[in-house]
Write a protein that holds these residues in place. Structure first.
Motif, mmCIF file in Angstrom:
data_model
loop_
_atom_site.group_PDB
_atom_site.id
_atom_site.type_symbol
_atom_site.label_atom_id
_atom_site.label_comp_id
_atom_site.label_asym_id
_atom_site.label_seq_id
_atom_site.Cartn_x
_atom_site.Cartn_y
_atom_site.Cartn_z
ATOM 1 N N VAL A 67 -15.953 36.417 2.901
ATOM 2 C CA VAL A 67 -16.217 35.253 2.044
ATOM 3 C C VAL A 67 -15.041 35.168 1.085
ATOM 4 N N ASP A 68 -14.111 34.279 1.395
ATOM 5 C CA ASP A 68 -12.849 34.230 0.655
ATOM 6 C C ASP A 68 -12.794 33.106 -0.363
ATOM 7 N N THR A 69 -13.595 32.095 -0.180
ATOM 8 C CA THR A 69 -13.602 30.976 -1.119
ATOM 9 C C THR A 69 -15.015 30.780 -1.648
ATOM 10 N N PHE A 70 -15.085 30.233 -2.830
ATOM 11 C CA PHE A 70 -16.383 30.068 -3.477
ATOM 12 C C PHE A 70 -16.429 28.721 -4.182
ATOM 13 N N PRO A 71 -17.606 28.088 -4.180
ATOM 14 C CA PRO A 71 -17.712 26.774 -4.824
ATOM 15 C C PRO A 71 -17.563 26.891 -6.337
ATOM 16 N N ASP A 72 -17.116 25.804 -6.928
ATOM 17 C CA ASP A 72 -16.988 25.779 -8.381
ATOM 18 C C ASP A 72 -18.350 25.627 -9.036
ATOM 19 N N LEU A 73 -18.442 26.153 -10.222
ATOM 20 C CA LEU A 73 -19.660 26.025 -11.008
ATOM 21 C C LEU A 73 -19.791 24.593 -11.517
ATOM 22 N N SER A 74 -20.992 24.073 -11.409
ATOM 23 C CA SER A 74 -21.282 22.762 -11.996
ATOM 24 C C SER A 74 -22.302 22.968 -13.108
ATOM 25 N N PHE A 75 -21.856 22.748 -14.345
ATOM 26 C CA PHE A 75 -22.755 22.931 -15.491
ATOM 27 C C PHE A 75 -22.571 21.751 -16.417
ATOM 28 N N PRO A 76 -23.650 21.139 -16.871
ATOM 29 C CA PRO A 76 -23.521 19.921 -17.685
ATOM 30 C C PRO A 76 -22.824 20.189 -19.028
ATOM 31 N N LYS A 77 -22.019 19.225 -19.428
ATOM 32 C CA LYS A 77 -21.365 19.310 -20.729
ATOM 33 C C LYS A 77 -22.405 19.126 -21.828
ATOM 34 N N GLY A 136 -28.738 30.770 -25.408
ATOM 35 C CA GLY A 136 -27.818 31.889 -25.592
ATOM 36 C C GLY A 136 -26.572 31.468 -26.342
ATOM 37 N N ILE A 137 -26.061 30.273 -26.048
ATOM 38 C CA ILE A 137 -24.892 29.760 -26.755
ATOM 39 C C ILE A 137 -25.180 29.631 -28.251
ATOM 40 N N LEU A 138 -26.360 29.144 -28.582
ATOM 41 C CA LEU A 138 -26.700 28.937 -29.994
ATOM 42 C C LEU A 138 -26.997 30.253 -30.700
ATOM 43 N N ILE A 139 -27.750 31.124 -30.072
ATOM 44 C CA ILE A 139 -28.162 32.370 -30.730
ATOM 45 C C ILE A 139 -26.981 33.290 -30.982
ATOM 46 N N TYR A 140 -26.045 33.345 -30.013
ATOM 47 C CA TYR A 140 -24.962 34.324 -30.118
ATOM 48 C C TYR A 140 -23.620 33.688 -30.462
ATOM 49 N N ASP A 141 -23.683 32.475 -31.072
ATOM 50 C CA ASP A 141 -22.484 31.810 -31.622
ATOM 51 C C ASP A 141 -21.385 31.663 -30.576
ATOM 52 N N ARG A 142 -21.758 31.223 -29.389
ATOM 53 C CA ARG A 142 -20.781 31.040 -28.324
ATOM 54 C C ARG A 142 -20.257 29.606 -28.325
ATOM 55 N N PRO A 143 -19.066 29.390 -27.784
ATOM 56 C CA PRO A 143 -18.551 28.012 -27.714
ATOM 57 C C PRO A 143 -19.353 27.175 -26.724
ATOM 58 N N TYR A 152 -18.976 27.787 -23.017
ATOM 59 C CA TYR A 152 -19.109 29.215 -22.662
ATOM 60 C C TYR A 152 -19.381 29.410 -21.171
ATOM 61 N N VAL A 153 -20.319 28.654 -20.630
ATOM 62 C CA VAL A 153 -20.659 28.824 -19.216
ATOM 63 C C VAL A 153 -19.500 28.385 -18.330
ATOM 64 N N GLN A 154 -18.880 27.260 -18.683
ATOM 65 C CA GLN A 154 -17.788 26.749 -17.856
ATOM 66 C C GLN A 154 -16.581 27.693 -17.848
ATOM 67 N N THR A 155 -16.397 28.479 -18.909
ATOM 68 C CA THR A 155 -15.240 29.388 -18.991
ATOM 69 C C THR A 155 -15.602 30.835 -18.691
ATOM 70 N N LEU A 156 -16.862 31.056 -18.289
ATOM 71 C CA LEU A 156 -17.308 32.422 -18.056
ATOM 72 C C LEU A 156 -16.553 33.063 -16.890
#
Length: 964
Positions: free
Chosen positions: A496-506, A874-881, A884-888
């Motif tokens: 498995v050499d390629t993987f789909p991109d994450l789709s997460f709402p802005k 999680g973004i709100l509780i732990y002061d994440r940008p 966060y998910v898109q750059t994880l």
């Protein structure tokens, strides 16, 4: 791999009972479009396209379960399920490893009465790998199974059985089955089987089982998700087309054997209160009566508004909880009533009240309003379930179940139609036919010291053979052909050499007119909107208050408001198909709404009333208080509950906000003293508009949701008092190791929980530590699990866990192990902890494996709206940008072995470990003391020094002999 899961069959009718109750149009019935075809070798393939996320659910069902086991071979189907994870001829080693590297989610296998299934959800680009793996073990297994593999999985299964029986009421199912189904019925024995039969299983037995049942013509493959029918057909033919059809499998026939005369049994267990379990045998799934009975049981005992709950809990105050439901199976079904009797109440009084409700119901049947609410609640549940493609539920399971049991992937529609057309008369008729017959009542009583559960179970006689068992029917002979293999399996698993991109709402942000912040993620998959009010509070806010205040206040929010009593609140939720829930975690409390968009406005109004205007009525407080104290007592009879109550105060100290039971339930004394003023004070101090953020995810827009939220929360004003502060300051590591033993006489297993303190989830190296922990104990193929489960066979599962926290968080080593290997298991945990920061540090390969798993799992991790909502919190509780998910992905890929090693080495201090070990001290105390893990203390369920008792001290002089 779990064997006692209630397959969606057990809940499917509950979900589909009235999917279109709000309309009479057949077009309103939810549709799961599918294509079905059969390969020349007899393999049935069902395909459902759902392109909302780049994942595919692979679900493969073999039409064989514990109901097919002959006498003397109980537990065989489940044992074989475990063996299917041991590797295959062309892929040696644990089955999980390629899937972990590919980022699979929802991966497992289960066995039930009528089927064995295996499933995983994989990135779209990993479908070939998944099908290669499934087909390799289906067509090329026997050469990889030897005595070692059999002995390993036999030991694992036997520890799974011990683990189940070590839980309160864990021996009930087996007792009920032998007393409700005749001895010659396929359902007479429990799926996990007997220890003796598991011991007797031979390699020849295993190979014969595979030959008899694991052919292509006895199998259904469901592919649901981001795949086309053409792709699915080509891949199914490629990987499965050369597998032999296998011999024809005789099909067990439906055999409904209602208990003709009522009978009774008694069982003793380490439980805190008496439980009454009453069971009826009724028609199988797919019958009209099963659908009618699902609605009947919802009316009678399906929740707070049900007749039995109203009578026993609200009116007579003689029970802490009541539930009634149907578990539909392929050959027959069970209707089961469970009542937790309030301590000090005569169970006979409870049974008399049940009989009174039963008699009245059978005379009059349900009301129109009761039936309508049952239909709406079930419809809402079904709609919500359509968002997920796989796992233990989801669309793949619905389609597979219909095909395997009823030769019809859309059999669910027939049940929807039946429920939609149900009337009060039809429901009453089915109830009179089946719920007026005989039943079996099992009363489970708290055990006196020294009782022998094995002897009690052995003395259970059960039912004998019954006349009239229908003969199994062999399907008509068919000619199947096997294609030539198109796969060169010698080259190994497809890469498995390629993987789909994450789709997460802005994330989108807005504010209400009073300043409350709103954070939205749009997710237009199902017509549902989820809203969560997130308060900075949690169990940690109990500090300086009576322990349990936060959670107890949260529970009372779900009761009465100033204008509605608790029953009316519950009825309105049912009519709207809305879920309103309130709960607390360590650092936060939240109130959530899951609403159908068709009724979003009235659902929000009810949601706001519950949040802003709790009444904290005396009757509600007393009723919930009784249930709560019973729950605490129950925690103290359950090994994990005991450990989670006692370990945190030892780790953090009593002056720290986290030095409390991590169950959040508090203590009996504190809960007994709580008043309405205490709850109102907590609400005033913490559940307030200047301490809340509103998170929204689902089928809505910011322009649409802000005015609706403003209408119900925009005028909410904060009190004049200041927000309290929580003490979550730094705690020093323990200067020396300590061991705390808790006695649980006759426990078939010991629970080992050892704790250390780790930096906050907010720490800069939190990702590094999480990846290191994944390799050490956080995944199936981690060091701890592979040692204690796969190599030693002493546990069903073992690992390490990092709980999230704003302050220092606990790192816990967890292992439920067989009693005679308690000391040895603790020694292995300590050995692994010392090795990973010493002579055997984590390797580049181990870290790369976890990195790959985390990154590649991202596209499948946010398939549901609930998962998206969780990420935002999680973004709100732990002061994440916000991104966060898109750059994880890039941040995970940036963690190298040195980062992970440094993070783990900074936390794992073997000389600072605090151990809590729960088990039978007569058998484990002396061996544990002999290990010299640290200073040993014997404590009770409250963490106080235990009073000296003869049974607990008798074994100190010499170790108990090991069992062979």
């Amino acid at each position: 791999m779990k064997n006692r899961l209630t397959l969606l069959a057990a809940g499917l009718i509950s979900f589909v009972g009235a999917a279109a109750a709000a309309t009479t149009s057949p077009d309103a019935i939810p549709d799961i479009p599918y294509t079905r075809f059969q390969l020349p070798n007899g393999l049935t393939v069902v395909v459902h396209e759902d392109h909302k996320a780049p994942v595919v659910a692979v679900s493969i069902w073999y039409h064989v379960g514990s109901g097919d086991e002959p006498a003397g071979k109980t537990g065989f189907a489940h044992l074989f399920e475990h063996l299917m994870f041991s590797g295959s001829e062309n892929r040696k080693g644990t089955y999980f490893q390629p899937f972990e590297r590919a980022g699979a989610t929802d991966m497992n296998g289960t066995t039930w009465f009528d089927r064995t299934n295996y499933f995983e959800t994989v990135p779209t680009t990993a479908v070939d790998m998944a099908l290669w793996m499934e087909s390799d073990r289906m067509g090329h297994l026997l050469g990889a199974i030897g005595q070692k593999e059999l002995d390993t999985q036999r030991g694992v299964v036997q520890n799974e059985k011990r683990q189940g029986e070590n839980r309160p009421y864990g021996r009930v199912d087996e007792n009920v089955l032998v007393n409700t189904f005749p001895a010659n019925h396929p359902y007479h024995h429990d799926t996990i089987g007997s220890m003796a039969d598991l011991d007797a299983a031979s390699l020849a037995d295993v190979k014969q089982w595979f030959h008899d049942y694991y052919g292509a013509s006895n199998t259904t493959l469901v592919l649901a998700g981001d795949i086309t029918v053409a792709q699915a057909k080509a891949k199914a033919e490629k990987y499965f087309g050369d597998i032999p059809a296998g011999p024809p499998v005789p099909r067990q026939q439906a055999w409904i054997t209602p208990v003709q005369t009522s009978s009774r049994g008694t069982q003793h267990d380490q439980v805190a209160q008496t439980r009454i379990v009453r069971t009826w045998i009724v028609p199988q799934l797919g019958t009209d009566d099963a659908v009618q009975l699902d609605l009947a049981t919802t009316v009678l005992g399906g929740g707070k508004t049900s007749r039995l709950y109203q009578r026993l809990v609200y009116q007579d105050k003689i029970a802490d909880d009541v539930s009634l439901g149907i578990s539909p199976f392929a050959l027959a079904s069970q209707v089961q009533l469970t009542v937790d009797v309030k301590n000090g109440v005569d169970p006979a009084k409870v049974e008399a009240a049940v009989a009174d409700v039963w008699k009245d119901y059978l005379a009059k049947g349900p009301t129109d309003d009761e039936l309508l609410r049952a239909k709406v609640a079930n419809r809402a549940g079904f709609v919500r379930g359509l968002e997920k493609v796989g796992g233990f539920g989801g669309k793949a399971v619905i389609l597979a179940e219909g095909q395997v049991y009823r030769n019809d992937p859309e059999a669910y529609k027939k049940d929807l139609e039946r429920a939609q057309k149900a009337t009060t008369a039809s429901v009453l008729a089915a109830s009179k036919t089946w719920l007026a017959k005989g039943d079996y009542t099992l009363t489970v009583l708290p055990a006196a010291p020294g009782f022998d559960p094995a002897a009690e179970d052995k003395a259970v006689v059960g039912l004998g053979d019954a006349q009239g068992r229908p003969a199994a029917v062999t399907p008509p002979a068919k000619t199947y052909t096997v294609g030539k293999s198109e796969v060169d399996r010698s080259t190994g698993v497809p890469a498995v050499d390629t993987f789909p991109d994450l789709s997460f709402p802005k994330l989108q942000r807005g504010k209400l007119k009073n300043g409350i912040e709103v954070v939205l993620a749009e997710r237009h998959t199902v017509p549902v909107t989820q809203v969560q009010l997130l308060f900075n509070a949690g169990y940690a806010a109990d500090q300086g208050r009576k322990l349990g205040t936060a959670s107890f206040t949260s529970a009372l929010l779900e009761e009465s408001t100033k204008s509605l009593d608790s029953v009316e609140v519950a009825r309105r939720k049912e009519r709207l198909g809305a879920i309103v829930s309130s709960s607390c975690s360590l650092d936060n409390c939240s109130v959530g709404l899951n609403a159908l968009n068709t009724d979003l406005t009235p659902s929000l109004a009810l949601f706001a009333d519950i949040t802003r205007n709790p009444a904290f009525k005396a009757d509600d407080i007393e009723r919930v208080r009784g249930q709560w104290i019973a729950g605490i007592a129950q925690e103290k009879t359950e090994p994990t509950g005991l450990a989670l109550r006692t370990l945190p105060p030892l780790l953090y100290g009593k002056d720290h906000a986290y030095g409390i039971p991590f169950t959040g339930s508090g203590t009996e004394k504190a809960i007994a003293s709580l008043t309405a003023d205490d709850l109102a004070a907590f609400q005033r101090d913490y559940l307030r508009p200047d301490n809340v953020r509103i998170v929204v995810a689902g089928d809505t827009t910011l322009a649409d949701i802000l005015p609706k939220l403003d209408a119900v929360f925009g005028d909410w004003q904060a009190p004049s008092t200041a927000l309290p502060k929580k003490n979550i300051g730094e705690v020093a590591a323990q200067p020396r190791p300590r061991v705390f033993l808790i006695n649980r006489t006759d426990a078939p297993q010991s629970l080992i929980l050892a704790g250390l303190l780790a930096p906050s989830t907010k720490a800069k190296n939190a990702l590094d530590l999480g990846i290191a922990n994944g390799a050490f104990g956080g995944t199936f193929t981690s060091r701890l699990n592979m040692n204690l489960r796969e190599e030693k066979r002493w546990a069903y599962g073992a690992g390490s866990m990092l709980s999230d926290a704003q302050g220092q968080r606990p790192l816990l080593f967890y292992a439920p192990v067989q009693t005679d290997k308690t000391a040895e298991s603790a020694a292995e945990i300590l050995k692994e902890a010392k090795a990973v920061i010493g002579p055997k540090p984590l390797t580049d390969e181990e870290i790369e494996k976890i990195r790959a798993q985390r990154v590649r799992a991202l596209p499948g991790s946010f398939e549901t709206t609930s998962a998206v909502l969780g990420a935002i919190t999680g973004i709100l509780i732990y002061d994440r940008p916000d991104d966060y998910v898109q750059t994880l992905k890039s941040r995970i890929e940036g963690v190298d072995r040195k980062d992970a090693e440094d993070a783990l080495s900074a936390v794992i201090h073997p000389d600072a470990l605090t151990w809590v070990i729960v088990g039978d001290l007569r058998k484990i105390e002396a061996p544990v003391r002999a290990l010299n893990l640290g200073e040993v203390h014997v404590i009770d369920a409250d963490g106080a020094p235990a009073k000296d008792t003869v049974p607990a001290r008798a074994a100190r002089s010499k170790p108990a002999p090991s069992k062979k």
